[in-house]
Design a protein around this motif. Sequence first.
Motif, PDB file in Angstrom:
ATOM      1  N   ALA A  15       0.844  -1.324   0.148  1.00  0.00           N
ATOM      2  CA  ALA A  15       0.056  -0.092   0.031  1.00  0.00           C
ATOM      3  C   ALA A  15       1.141   1.418  -0.053  1.00  0.00           C
ATOM      4  O   ALA A  15       0.583   2.193  -0.608  1.00  0.00           O
ATOM      5  N   LEU A  16       1.980   1.138   0.933  1.00  0.00           N
ATOM      6  CA  LEU A  16       2.892   2.577   0.896  1.00  0.00           C
ATOM      7  C   LEU A  16       3.665   2.440  -0.524  1.00  0.00           C
ATOM      8  O   LEU A  16       3.757   3.689  -0.710  1.00  0.00           O
ATOM      9  N   TRP A  17       3.987   1.519  -0.938  1.00  0.00           N
ATOM     10  CA  TRP A  17       4.688   1.663  -2.178  1.00  0.00           C
ATOM     11  C   TRP A  17       3.894   2.289  -3.455  1.00  0.00           C
ATOM     12  O   TRP A  17       4.241   2.900  -4.135  1.00  0.00           O
ATOM     13  N   TRP A  18       2.685   1.614  -3.309  1.00  0.00           N
ATOM     14  CA  TRP A  18       1.613   2.089  -4.459  1.00  0.00           C
ATOM     15  C   TRP A  18       1.571   3.531  -4.232  1.00  0.00           C
ATOM     16  O   TRP A  18       1.496   4.466  -5.236  1.00  0.00           O
ATOM     17  N   ARG A  19       1.280   4.144  -3.019  1.00  0.00           N
ATOM     18  CA  ARG A  19       0.976   5.278  -2.619  1.00  0.00           C
ATOM     19  C   ARG A  19       2.176   6.260  -3.020  1.00  0.00           C
ATOM     20  O   ARG A  19       2.097   7.354  -3.668  1.00  0.00           O
ATOM     21  N   HIS A  20       3.452   6.064  -2.477  1.00  0.00           N
ATOM     22  CA  HIS A  20       4.672   6.839  -2.654  1.00  0.00           C
ATOM     23  C   HIS A  20       5.566   6.585  -3.659  1.00  0.00           C
ATOM     24  O   HIS A  20       6.295   7.320  -3.992  1.00  0.00           O
ATOM     25  N   GLY A  21       5.151   5.214  -4.423  1.00  0.00           N
ATOM     26  CA  GLY A  21       6.237   4.988  -5.347  1.00  0.00           C
ATOM     27  C   GLY A  21       7.722   4.652  -4.929  1.00  0.00           C
ATOM     28  O   GLY A  21       8.727   4.391  -5.788  1.00  0.00           O
ATOM     29  N   ASP A  22       7.895   4.597  -3.776  1.00  0.00           N
ATOM     30  CA  ASP A  22       9.274   4.089  -3.133  1.00  0.00           C
ATOM     31  C   ASP A  22       9.181   2.736  -2.584  1.00  0.00           C
ATOM     32  O   ASP A  22       9.007   3.002  -1.282  1.00  0.00           O
ATOM     33  N   ARG A  23       9.763   1.907  -3.135  1.00  0.00           N
ATOM     34  CA  ARG A  23       9.580   0.467  -2.382  1.00  0.00           C
ATOM     35  C   ARG A  23      10.393   0.250  -1.409  1.00  0.00           C
ATOM     36  O   ARG A  23       9.924  -0.295  -0.348  1.00  0.00           O
ATOM     37  N   ALA A  24      11.749   0.780  -1.227  1.00  0.00           N
ATOM     38  CA  ALA A  24      12.683   0.652  -0.287  1.00  0.00           C
ATOM     39  C   ALA A  24      12.074   1.335   1.055  1.00  0.00           C
ATOM     40  O   ALA A  24      12.085   0.889   2.026  1.00  0.00           O
ATOM     41  N   ARG A  25      11.494   2.489   0.798  1.00  0.00           N
ATOM     42  CA  ARG A  25      11.075   3.218   1.697  1.00  0.00           C
ATOM     43  C   ARG A  25       9.884   2.223   2.652  1.00  0.00           C
ATOM     44  O   ARG A  25       9.582   2.413   4.111  1.00  0.00           O
ATOM     45  N   ALA A  26       9.090   2.022   1.916  1.00  0.00           N
ATOM     46  CA  ALA A  26       7.620   1.331   2.234  1.00  0.00           C
ATOM     47  C   ALA A  26       8.164   0.256   2.746  1.00  0.00           C
ATOM     48  O   ALA A  26       7.411  -0.280   3.921  1.00  0.00           O
ATOM     49  N   ALA A  27       9.342  -0.772   2.333  1.00  0.00           N
ATOM     50  CA  ALA A  27       9.735  -1.854   2.949  1.00  0.00           C
ATOM     51  C   ALA A  27      10.097  -1.470   4.622  1.00  0.00           C
ATOM     52  O   ALA A  27      10.108  -2.352   5.436  1.00  0.00           O
ATOM     53  N   LEU A  28      10.995  -0.402   4.502  1.00  0.00           N
ATOM     54  CA  LEU A  28      11.511   0.024   5.873  1.00  0.00           C
ATOM     55  C   LEU A  28      10.488   0.295   6.744  1.00  0.00           C
ATOM     56  O   LEU A  28      10.527   0.010   7.931  1.00  0.00           O
ATOM     57  N   THR A  29       9.360   0.882   6.443  1.00  0.00           N
ATOM     58  CA  THR A  29       8.240   1.263   7.511  1.00  0.00           C
ATOM     59  C   THR A  29       7.473   0.027   7.684  1.00  0.00           C
ATOM     60  O   THR A  29       7.360  -0.022   9.067  1.00  0.00           O
ATOM     61  N   ALA A  30       7.187  -0.913   6.851  1.00  0.00           N
ATOM     62  CA  ALA A  30       6.664  -2.126   7.195  1.00  0.00           C
ATOM     63  C   ALA A  30       7.634  -2.940   8.183  1.00  0.00           C
ATOM     64  O   ALA A  30       7.116  -3.680   8.954  1.00  0.00           O
ATOM     65  N   ALA A  31       8.977  -2.844   7.913  1.00  0.00           N
ATOM     66  CA  ALA A  31       9.814  -3.659   8.851  1.00  0.00           C
ATOM     67  C   ALA A  31       9.727  -2.907  10.344  1.00  0.00           C
ATOM     68  O   ALA A  31       9.802  -3.686  11.352  1.00  0.00           O
ATOM     69  N   ARG A  32       9.988  -1.601  10.272  1.00  0.00           N
ATOM     70  CA  ARG A  32       9.542  -0.879  11.672  1.00  0.00           C
ATOM     71  C   ARG A  32       8.313  -1.369  12.445  1.00  0.00           C
ATOM     72  O   ARG A  32       8.371  -1.597  13.532  1.00  0.00           O
ATOM     73  N   ALA A  33       7.184  -1.487  11.624  1.00  0.00           N
ATOM     74  CA  ALA A  33       5.784  -1.894  12.193  1.00  0.00           C
ATOM     75  C   ALA A  33       6.098  -3.369  12.677  1.00  0.00           C
ATOM     76  O   ALA A  33       5.655  -3.704  13.763  1.00  0.00           O
ATOM     77  N   GLY A  34       6.737  -4.117  11.899  1.00  0.00           N
ATOM     78  CA  GLY A  34       7.052  -5.489  12.457  1.00  0.00           C
ATOM     79  C   GLY A  34       8.016  -5.586  13.633  1.00  0.00           C
ATOM     80  O   GLY A  34       7.722  -6.581  14.700  1.00  0.00           O
ATOM     81  N   HIS A  35       9.008  -4.681  13.784  1.00  0.00           N
ATOM     82  CA  HIS A  35       9.691  -4.612  15.076  1.00  0.00           C
ATOM     83  C   HIS A  35       8.966  -4.218  16.108  1.00  0.00           C
ATOM     84  O   HIS A  35       8.908  -4.944  17.317  1.00  0.00           O
ATOM     85  N   VAL A  36       8.068  -3.324  16.075  1.00  0.00           N
ATOM     86  CA  VAL A  36       7.100  -2.876  17.190  1.00  0.00           C
ATOM     87  C   VAL A  36       6.299  -4.025  17.491  1.00  0.00           C
ATOM     88  O   VAL A  36       5.939  -4.278  18.733  1.00  0.00           O
TER      89      VAL A  36
END
Length: 254
Positions: A174-195
């Motif tokens: 969803a974040l990748w689709w919205r912002h077009g930045d796959r790496a950034r989207a993956a980082l946010t999803a990883a941070r969410a996974g950490h929490v």
Amino acid sequence: MKQTLRLGRVAGFAVGVHWSVLVIMVLLAQSLATGVLPARAPGTAAPVAWPLGAAGAVLFLVSLLAHELAHALVARHFGVRVQQVTLWLLGGMAEFRDEPPSARADLLMAGAGPLTSVAAGVGFGSAAVLLSAVRGPVAVVVVLLWLAMINLILAGFNLLPGAPLDGGRILRAALWWRHGDRARAALTAARAGHVLGLTLVLAGLAELMVFGMLDGVWTTLVGWFLVVAAAAEGTAARSAGGAQRRQPRTGVGR
Ligand SMILES: [Zn+2]
């Protein structure tokens, strides 16, 4: 993940199990035979309860495999190479050689697993209702209902929004689709996974210490696995982000 026992190829994918899956099988069969069945179908004799418990555990593993194969089939549809599909202590794992080519592919690859678990849950639930309607054996109805419930729980848990859970991948898509930045989207999803992982670790420890419940060990273990896996995803996302700026990206395994 090293496969201890190869089960062969299913739909062209190398399917195998890690030895730790035996722990799950025994725990599930025992929980069914000595906990669920005596409580919900009183009078079920042990020589009936144990084979039913074992059958329930095997069918659960089959539905877990179906969940992973759904990920793998959709991945193949989008040209993503599948390394192997493995069942282990904390569930299943479909390992890919490439990253999804688009946000849409990412979303569909991630969503296919939970969708399959929901379908399995509805299927087992319908079978239980039908069997109950024709006054079939209560113990079998109980096992079918248990299978329905555990598949729906599996779908629900996997939809929690933190990588590497399916919900985390959906968030990434969803974040990748919205912002077009796959790496950034993956980082946010990883941070969410950490929490999410840390929350589960704390919840598990509280369960263990405050209520003295052994289930807490399990919750802590799952949480810890998520923390470690999310950290690995974060590292992969960061290096992919760097590589993206320097050169055309090559796939990072997950
Ligand atoms: Zn999944």
